[in-house]
Design a protein around this motif. Structure first.
Motif, short mmCIF file in Angstrom:
data_model
loop_
_atom_site.label_atom_id
_atom_site.label_comp_id
_atom_site.label_asym_id
_atom_site.label_seq_id
_atom_site.Cartn_x
_atom_site.Cartn_y
_atom_site.Cartn_z
N ARG A 82 0.69 -1.19 -0.05
CA ARG A 82 -0.14 -0.14 0.18
C ARG A 82 0.93 1.26 0.10
O ARG A 82 1.68 1.35 0.84
N GLY A 126 -3.59 5.07 -0.79
CA GLY A 126 -4.13 3.89 -0.80
C GLY A 126 -3.67 3.43 -2.31
O GLY A 126 -4.23 2.30 -2.57
N GLU A 144 -1.77 1.22 -4.73
CA GLU A 144 -0.68 0.16 -5.07
C GLU A 144 0.55 0.39 -5.66
O GLU A 144 0.36 0.56 -6.80
#
Length: 231
Positions: free
Chosen positions: A82, A86, A88
């Motif tokens: 993470r 938020g 990725e």
């Protein structure tokens, strides 16, 4: 300087997986205007009442914890983790970005204290690679360099390199180490100035005496105007 230290502590705490602080930002922080800035400011503002000894102690303790975490790291570089807000990222991308951030903020502190150094450290080499990866977009897209052209960046100092950004017939930019014959533009500057420009610490006008621009003046101006790659 206190805010920079708070920010670095916050970055490492998030890399450690610590929960984000529960804190309401004051309404008079007029430099905070979007979600990215609010996200970053949270770790800074929550420490604004801390004393200097508290700040340095927390930084030291956080570094100890991070060193232990890194010694025990066994995940594959491609593991998804993470990121900020938020997002990725792969572990490799996260680590590279974090090393870049911390080295740049070290330079911020050194500049404020008048104590230059570590301009050729391992962190500096990570920063070089991160910044160079942004050059094709700066030249080809943001500065709208002519198609089928080449632009040369010649950097000297503690870290030296010569790179060519070639723009193909479709307008896509690529980064090469081979020199170009008859480039449309050439920018020559020292490594510290390159970092300060690319990280938005100075304007092109403020360091005009440290940047040698050759070739199409409109193109060199457009490149320098879009040189900043960090928010």
């Amino acid at each position: 300087m206190r805010d920079v230290v708070s920010h670095v502590i916050g970055l490492d705490c998030e890399m450690l997986g610590d929960p984000r602080p529960i804190h309401t930002l004051p309404r008079d922080l007029f430099h905070v205007t979007n979600d990215q800035q609010r996200y970053t400011e949270m770790q800074v503002d929550v420490r604004r009442h801390h004393t200097a000894p508290e700040m340095t102690s927390e930084l030291e303790y956080t570094v100890i914890r991070r060193n232990r975490q890194l010694r025990n790291e066994s995940r594959d570089p491609g593991t998804k983790v993470r990121g900020p807000l938020g997002a990725e990222l792969t572990l490799e991308e996260s680590m590279r970005g974090h090393a870049f951030d911390v080295w740049v903020h070290e330079q911020d502190l050194r500049a404020a204290l008048g104590r230059p150094g570590n301009l050729d450290s391992p962190g500096a080499h990570v920063a070089r690679d991160v910044l160079l990866s942004k050059l094709p977009e700066i030249v080809a897209t943001k500065a709208d360099a002519p198609r089928s052209s080449a632009i040369v960046l010649d950097v000297h100092g503690p870290i030296e390199f010569l790179r060519t950004i070639r723009v193909d017939i479709q307008g896509r930019g690529t980064l090469e180490t081979a020199p170009a014959l008859g480039p449309a533009a050439t920018l020559t500057l020292d490594w510290e100035t390159y970092v300060r420009l690319a990280c938005g610490r100075v304007t092109p006008e403020a360091v005009a005496d440290r940047v040698k621009a050759e070739g199409d003046p409109g193109l060199t101006t457009a490149i320098l105007r879009n040189f900043t790659v960090t928010p």
